[in-house]
Design an enzyme around this catalytic site. Structure first.
Site, PDB file in Angstrom:
ATOM      1  N   GLU A 187       0.866  -1.185   0.000  1.00 26.24           N
ATOM      2  CA  GLU A 187       0.000   0.000   0.000  1.00 26.24           C
ATOM      3  C   GLU A 187       0.890   1.217   0.000  1.00 26.24           C
ATOM      4  O   GLU A 187       1.762   1.341   0.852  1.00 26.24           O
ATOM      5  CB  GLU A 187      -0.809   0.065   1.302  1.00 26.24           C
ATOM      6  N   ASP A 245      -5.434   9.077  10.653  1.00 26.43           N
ATOM      7  CA  ASP A 245      -4.086   8.647  10.996  1.00 26.43           C
ATOM      8  C   ASP A 245      -3.607   9.183  12.332  1.00 26.43           C
ATOM      9  O   ASP A 245      -3.898  10.309  12.719  1.00 26.43           O
ATOM     10  CB  ASP A 245      -3.110   9.078   9.897  1.00 26.43           C
TER      11      ASP A 245
END
Lengths: 410, 280
Positions: free
Chosen positions: B58, B69
């Site tokens: 990824e 995040d």
């Protein structure tokens, strides 16, 4: 004027092409739950009564609709009313919304609330209702705003809230909002996020608007009670846009001009401003599609305004719709113009407005000076907050710009 | 670049998942932020991961406001943006990865927030991503409700569109995400943001079992996975394990990609192999 936009978002939370729910999946169940709880609460007579009671006895509603004669004379003779949200408990319109959301939090069985804050007004309003309802409260605030708004930080702490400094990115409202959302993602099952403006994922833009719409409804009742004709112009400042939506919402179907005033910071050409509707492009931030200050590569730009409450690169999705449909006209005034207006209103009417609200006043002066304010205009300004919190920032500004200190005039 | 991928090139994802299922082990999927620690090293990092046993990679497209995040990937994104990484730059990285022998056929998915892709122009972005050799996309701030057009545009180009699902999802929600994801879904271990964690929660395992019983398509699991023990615990219940923040942490210590890959990815691959052999 083009097609009249529908006041409410559709089932997906969209205002035309704007709004929606662009959030991490973890939040989706919480947003569905909130949407149902809000709809259910608003149908519940007991909930509405409790909300109205608190708005009246705790927050101090209705707020006066004060006709400002000396300001009007300055502007060349229109009639001008100030909707005095600055007189509310905690000093700004923000408490209209936090009372509503805190009641919802309690109804949903959540004992913890979190909030983001820029100027600290929403943080204080959240800390206040958290204290009132015995809820744990954490407020996320950018480090730069903590510097600019020390008084409000101290107020939040006095009220028992934890203020978490946010040091990432711009260290202002945008990143405080990121951090609040991250915290919400992590504690979604126990925590209620009291969002402070008509931004964010559905149902927040509609819910916050509904809680704030009491502003415009009262204006209608108060003008009628005074035997006055309806206004010809409504004007309010726009950061995220909650006080403006609160004033406008009840009037969207009426024949009245509306102006939203954004922060032009150092000037629209300077690149350092917070005028997302005037200068931004459509994008997705904080869960909604709306206008946004961004680079060509889709990175969110830092906003700038002397007013911490307007210092935000996005704006509520319904404002985006109202902009595109032409129903509301959006414009912007600079830091210097807002500072001047703050001083003028203080000297003319004995009312020190928040720097945010001073943007709306500044736009009126601008129009009057340009000869664009008809003498028979009937203007309602949302005076969204009081200026106590800005005294220090004003002193700093005037120290650095001695020529702009107009002093209080007789 | 001359090695443009054909628009009708078949996705590398389905064979990868099929292979994983046949041998009975989860795929090992490192996440790296494009442009971290600098603009030039990402192809080397990807190649090193592949050589050390990654089954798929990824690549994160950095964004100024990465809502989903934790601090590690936030920091990596900031560094990457300061270093001049752009959406176009990410696609160039993929092109350059496709030029290398070791990574020519490595499945690659891009993970990024919606706004930079909208700014690029979603349709042109998907065209260019396909041409660069991307196999699919994961957009953490686009849930199924907002993803209809995006998903359709991916399907049209045989790119995968992966939607995420969290432990607090009701069964009905799991079904929706499984149905919406074109090739595989992405289960997050916790309600929370990305970032290395020490322990696997009991709830995560319950969630993955629930997922297994409801999902018709493969799914990977990520958020908080950093070591072989996590792979051994979670791996048997998923078709792939994603490791991100731990990798970024190691790279930010200034270690060479090959060293990081050997220290971090090789043990995860070994753990995945152990799952396979324990099933025989």
């Amino acid at each position: 004027m083009t097609e009249q936009p529908k006041a409410s978002p559709d089932a997906h939370g969209r205002f035309g092409a704007f709004g929606g729910r662009f959030v991490p999946e973890t939040l989706m169940p919480a947003l569905f739950e909130l949407e149902l709880a809000h709809a259910d609460a608003m149908q519940d007579q007991a909930f509405r009564q409790e909300l109205d009671g608190l708005l009246c006895d705790f927050a101090g509603r209705p707020t006066p609709l004060y006709e400002a004669p000396r300001l009007a004379a300055d502007l060349g003779g229109p009639r001008v009313w100030l909707k005095r949200e600055d007189l509310l408990h905690t000093g700004a319109h923000k408490i209209n919304n936090t009372i509503g959301q805190a009641l919802l939090a309690r109804r949903m069985g959540k004992h913890r609330v979190i909030a983001e804050t820029g100027a600290g007004q929403h943080g204080v309003a959240t800390a206040t209702v958290a204290a009132r309802f015995g809820l744990d409260c954490t407020v996320y605030m950018g480090e730069e705003d903590i510097q600019r708004q020390r008084l409000n930080v101290f107020r939040m702490r006095l009220l028992g809230a934890e203020v978490v400094p946010v040091s990432s990115g711009s260290r202002t409202l945008k990143d405080a909002t990121n951090e609040a959302i991250r915290h919400w993602v992590t504690n979604v099952e126990t925590t209620f996020y009291i969002l402070g403006s008509v931004v964010g994922p559905h149902p927040y833009p509609a819910m916050v608007r509904d809680f704030q719409s009491v502003i415009g409804r009262e204006v209608r009742e108060q003008l009628a009670a005074k035997g006055e004709a309806p206004p010809s112009l409504l004007i309010a400042c726009v950061g995220g846009g909650s006080n403006a939506m609160g004033l406008f919402a009840d009037w969207l179907d009426d024949d009245v001009e509306m102006i939203g005033v954004e922060a032009a910071g150092y000037g629209l050409d300077s690149g350092e401003h917070a005028a997302s509707l005037c200068q931004g492009q459509v994008g997705v931030l904080h869960g909604a599609r709306s206008y946004l200050l961004q680079t060509d590569d889709g990175q969110v730009k830092l906003a700038h305004s002397i007013s911490a409450g307007l210092d935000y690169p996005g704006v509520g999705p319904q404002h985006a719709q109202l902009r595109d449909s032409g129903r509301v006209h959006y414009t912007a005034v600079t830091d210097a113009e807002a500072v001047e207006a703050l001083q003028l209103l203080s000297g003319r009417e004995g009312i020190i407005p928040a720097l945010e609200s001073a943007h709306a006043i500044a736009e009126l002066y601008k129009r009057a000076r340009a000869g664009e304010l008809p003498g028979d205009a009937r203007i309602v300004v949302c005076l969204s907050g009081r200026g106590d919190k800005d005294v220090e920032a004003m002193a700093d500004y005037l120290r650095n710009h001695p020529n702009e200190d107009i002093g209080a005039r007789p | 670049m001359t090695m443009k991928q054909k628009k009708d090139a078949p996705s590398r994802l389905a064979p990868a998942f099929l292979n994983g299922m046949c041998v009975g082990r989860p795929l090992v999927i490192p996440f790296v932020t494009a442009g971290f620690p600098d603009k030039w090293s990402t192809p080397d990092v990807v190649e090193a991961m592949c050589v050390a046993g990654a089954d798929m990679v990824e690549i994160g497209i950095p964004f100024s406001d990465p809502l989903a995040d934790g601090p590690t990937i936030q920091h990596a994104s900031e560094v990457a943006l300061e270093g001049g990484m752009t959406v176009a730059g990410v696609l160039e990285i993929v092109e350059s990865v496709r030029m290398r022998d070791d990574t020519r056929d490595l499945p690659i998915v891009l993970m990024g927030y919606f706004n930079p892709l909208l700014a690029y122009g979603l349709e042109s972005f998907l065209d260019d991503a396909k041409a660069a050799g991307v196999d699919g996309l994961i957009i953490p701030d686009v849930p199924p409700e907002e993803g209809r057009e995006y998903r359709a545009a991916c399907v049209e180009r045989d790119l995968s569109a992966t939607f995420l699902v969290a432990p607090n999802a009701p069964d009905e929600r799991i079904r929706i995400v499984d149905q919406f994801s074109t090739h595989f879904s992405y289960c997050v271990t916790v309600t929370g943001v990305t970032g290395a964690r020490n322990e696997v929660q009991v709830r995560t395992l319950e969630f993955l079992r629930r997922m297994r019983s409801l999902a018709l398509k493969p799914f990977v699991v990520g958020f908080g996975i950093k070591e072989a023990a996590h792979v051994l615990e979670l791996g048997p219940h998923a078709d792939g394990v994603v490791v991100g923040s731990a990798l970024i942490d190691a790279l930010s210590q200034g270690k060479e990609p090959a060293t990081v890959a050997a220290e971090l990815i090789a043990p995860l691959r070994a753990a995945a192999e152990r799952i396979a052999s324990s099933r025989e």
